[in-house]
Design a protein around this motif. Sequence first.
Motif, mmCIF file in Angstrom:
data_model
loop_
_atom_site.group_PDB
_atom_site.id
_atom_site.type_symbol
_atom_site.label_atom_id
_atom_site.label_comp_id
_atom_site.label_asym_id
_atom_site.label_seq_id
_atom_site.Cartn_x
_atom_site.Cartn_y
_atom_site.Cartn_z
ATOM 1 N N HIS A 76 34.120 -18.252 19.625
ATOM 2 C CA HIS A 76 34.002 -17.004 18.883
ATOM 3 C C HIS A 76 33.009 -17.219 17.747
ATOM 4 O O HIS A 76 33.107 -18.194 17.000
ATOM 5 C CB HIS A 76 35.354 -16.569 18.308
ATOM 6 N N VAL A 77 32.033 -16.300 17.629
ATOM 7 C CA VAL A 77 30.997 -16.418 16.615
ATOM 8 C C VAL A 77 30.948 -15.136 15.790
ATOM 9 O O VAL A 77 31.011 -14.037 16.335
ATOM 10 C CB VAL A 77 29.617 -16.674 17.257
ATOM 11 N N ALA A 78 30.854 -15.296 14.463
ATOM 12 C CA ALA A 78 30.689 -14.159 13.558
ATOM 13 C C ALA A 78 29.406 -14.352 12.767
ATOM 14 O O ALA A 78 29.158 -15.426 12.217
ATOM 15 C CB ALA A 78 31.882 -14.054 12.609
ATOM 16 N N SER A 79 28.566 -13.299 12.744
ATOM 17 C CA SER A 79 27.307 -13.399 12.029
ATOM 18 C C SER A 79 26.833 -12.006 11.643
ATOM 19 O O SER A 79 27.188 -11.022 12.293
ATOM 20 C CB SER A 79 26.259 -14.089 12.908
ATOM 21 N N GLY A 80 26.062 -11.907 10.585
ATOM 22 C CA GLY A 80 25.558 -10.609 10.155
ATOM 23 C C GLY A 80 24.672 -10.765 8.940
ATOM 24 O O GLY A 80 24.457 -11.872 8.430
ATOM 25 N N PRO B 219 27.130 -17.308 8.966
ATOM 26 C CA PRO B 219 27.361 -17.583 10.387
ATOM 27 C C PRO B 219 28.489 -18.595 10.576
ATOM 28 O O PRO B 219 28.444 -19.711 10.054
ATOM 29 C CB PRO B 219 26.024 -18.152 10.859
ATOM 30 N N THR B 220 29.519 -18.175 11.296
ATOM 31 C CA THR B 220 30.723 -18.996 11.474
ATOM 32 C C THR B 220 31.081 -19.057 12.954
ATOM 33 O O THR B 220 31.007 -18.059 13.662
ATOM 34 C CB THR B 220 31.906 -18.399 10.693
ATOM 35 N N ALA B 221 31.484 -20.245 13.419
ATOM 36 C CA ALA B 221 31.873 -20.423 14.814
ATOM 37 C C ALA B 221 33.281 -20.995 14.897
ATOM 38 O O ALA B 221 33.638 -21.898 14.142
ATOM 39 C CB ALA B 221 30.897 -21.356 15.524
ATOM 40 N N ASP C 66 23.333 -22.468 9.829
ATOM 41 C CA ASP C 66 22.239 -21.615 9.363
ATOM 42 C C ASP C 66 22.135 -20.323 10.189
ATOM 43 O O ASP C 66 21.550 -19.349 9.745
ATOM 44 C CB ASP C 66 20.920 -22.378 9.441
ATOM 45 N N GLY C 67 22.682 -20.334 11.384
ATOM 46 C CA GLY C 67 22.695 -19.176 12.276
ATOM 47 C C GLY C 67 23.843 -19.335 13.248
ATOM 48 O O GLY C 67 24.536 -20.371 13.248
ATOM 49 N N PRO C 68 24.107 -18.355 14.109
ATOM 50 C CA PRO C 68 25.244 -18.454 15.026
ATOM 51 C C PRO C 68 25.156 -19.634 15.984
ATOM 52 O O PRO C 68 26.153 -20.310 16.239
ATOM 53 C CB PRO C 68 25.212 -17.119 15.769
ATOM 54 N N VAL C 69 23.968 -19.911 16.506
ATOM 55 C CA VAL C 69 23.815 -21.036 17.429
ATOM 56 C C VAL C 69 23.990 -22.360 16.690
ATOM 57 O O VAL C 69 24.684 -23.277 17.158
ATOM 58 C CB VAL C 69 22.434 -20.981 18.129
ATOM 59 N N ASP C 70 23.394 -22.458 15.515
ATOM 60 C CA ASP C 70 23.528 -23.672 14.703
ATOM 61 C C ASP C 70 24.982 -23.914 14.341
ATOM 62 O O ASP C 70 25.462 -25.062 14.375
ATOM 63 C CB ASP C 70 22.676 -23.538 13.443
ATOM 64 N N ALA C 71 25.723 -22.846 14.005
ATOM 65 C CA ALA C 71 27.140 -22.979 13.651
ATOM 66 C C ALA C 71 27.941 -23.527 14.820
ATOM 67 O O ALA C 71 28.815 -24.389 14.651
ATOM 68 C CB ALA C 71 27.692 -21.629 13.217
ATOM 69 N N VAL C 72 27.630 -23.034 16.041
ATOM 70 C CA VAL C 72 28.349 -23.497 17.232
ATOM 71 C C VAL C 72 28.117 -24.986 17.460
ATOM 72 O O VAL C 72 29.068 -25.772 17.642
ATOM 73 C CB VAL C 72 27.908 -22.690 18.471
#
Length: 419
Positions: A350-354, A359-361, A379-385
């Motif tokens: 689950h990813v939250a970003s805006g 950005p949190t995974a 730093d972004g959704p992919v980086d958080a994952v």
Amino acid sequence: MGDFVKIFDTTLRDGEQSPGASMNVEEKVRIAKQLARLGVDVIEAGFAISSPGDFEAVRRISHEVEGPVVCSLARAKPEDVDKAYEALKGAPKPRIHTFISTSDIHLKHQFRMTREEAKKRAVEMVRRAKGYVDDVEGITDNVSNINKAVISVHCHNDLGLAVANSLAAVMNGARQVECTINGIGERAGNASLEEIVMILRTRRDILNIDTKIITEHIHPTSRLISSITGIMVQPNKAIVGDNAFAHESGIHQDGLLKDKTTYEIMRPESIGLSQSTLVMGKHSGRHAFKTRLKELGYELSEENLNKAFDRFKILADQKKEIFDEDIEAIVAEEILRIEIPERFRLEKLHVASGTETVPTAMVEMYIDGKHEKETGVGDGPVDAVYKTIAKMTGTKSRLLRYSVNAITGGTDAQGEVTV
């Protein structure tokens, strides 16, 4: 030997009266040459008096296209008949097709003439046309020597009965059918050439009547008409629709793979197609799935076939149509990778970003068979994952490549991610 029916193609005249189906002279000539290859007996090239373009189309087709008789339509008016002959003059096989509507409604409301006046007009114009050419088509009444004439039938499809009514006329002695490719024409269209031809060809053992059409040219001719007029054929159209030789039902696919005559009354090759199509979808069965896998080069064990088929059914509920690339992805994901022991298996993500959100995974994984759950930011959704996964697995890595691609077209396509 059976009897033959002449095919009078009026695609270039009545077919062009479909809204939006207007064709220029060069397009008409191109279609006429294809109709000659198809083997039609008569081409109605146009209505010479209606426009300079129609006049030129009649003139060129009647002089340039070899094989069929070429005719021009003409109302039962002297100027129409004269113009038709002017366009056809010097052609090797000319015909003038003169007509007048004779129903009570037409006589009363459109022409305001009596039936006797209409008959007189028709006779005069047929006589006028015969003074120009030997081959004249017109309206006849009950006459003693009717057996010396070829009776023609011309039906429109307002109630969906154009083909049925045309066949009824043939069974009662008509030996020319006026029809169009794809059934295009005024209002709901004309009788469909391909349907009439293939009914007579497929059932000639019962009807004892056939045509001289070279049926292998039907499909290419249909596509040519669609491309030039812009009028697409409905998918479930008999003979030439995209679904006419396509099978999705598992029961049908199984029967077809065992014997094609189980669900195909005619061969696709007979109208110019190379083969039938097995459409892979949620109604497809194991037999068709296994056959498609073999065609793609995969020979799976019974256990792996069952696993792949189960995954296929799940995907088929999510997509309208399954493509070969989808099946290959299923094999790669469900079968080939199973052979390599997995230490890490992703369970949930689950990813939250805006614009105003860090950005949190949230990641859930099985690591060496043990369920783990962790949350991280980046730093972004992919980086958080990937930072969260690295933290959970205790690994250090550097991103070299990240790409996301659709396996097939469409908004319901499967995605392929390469990291």
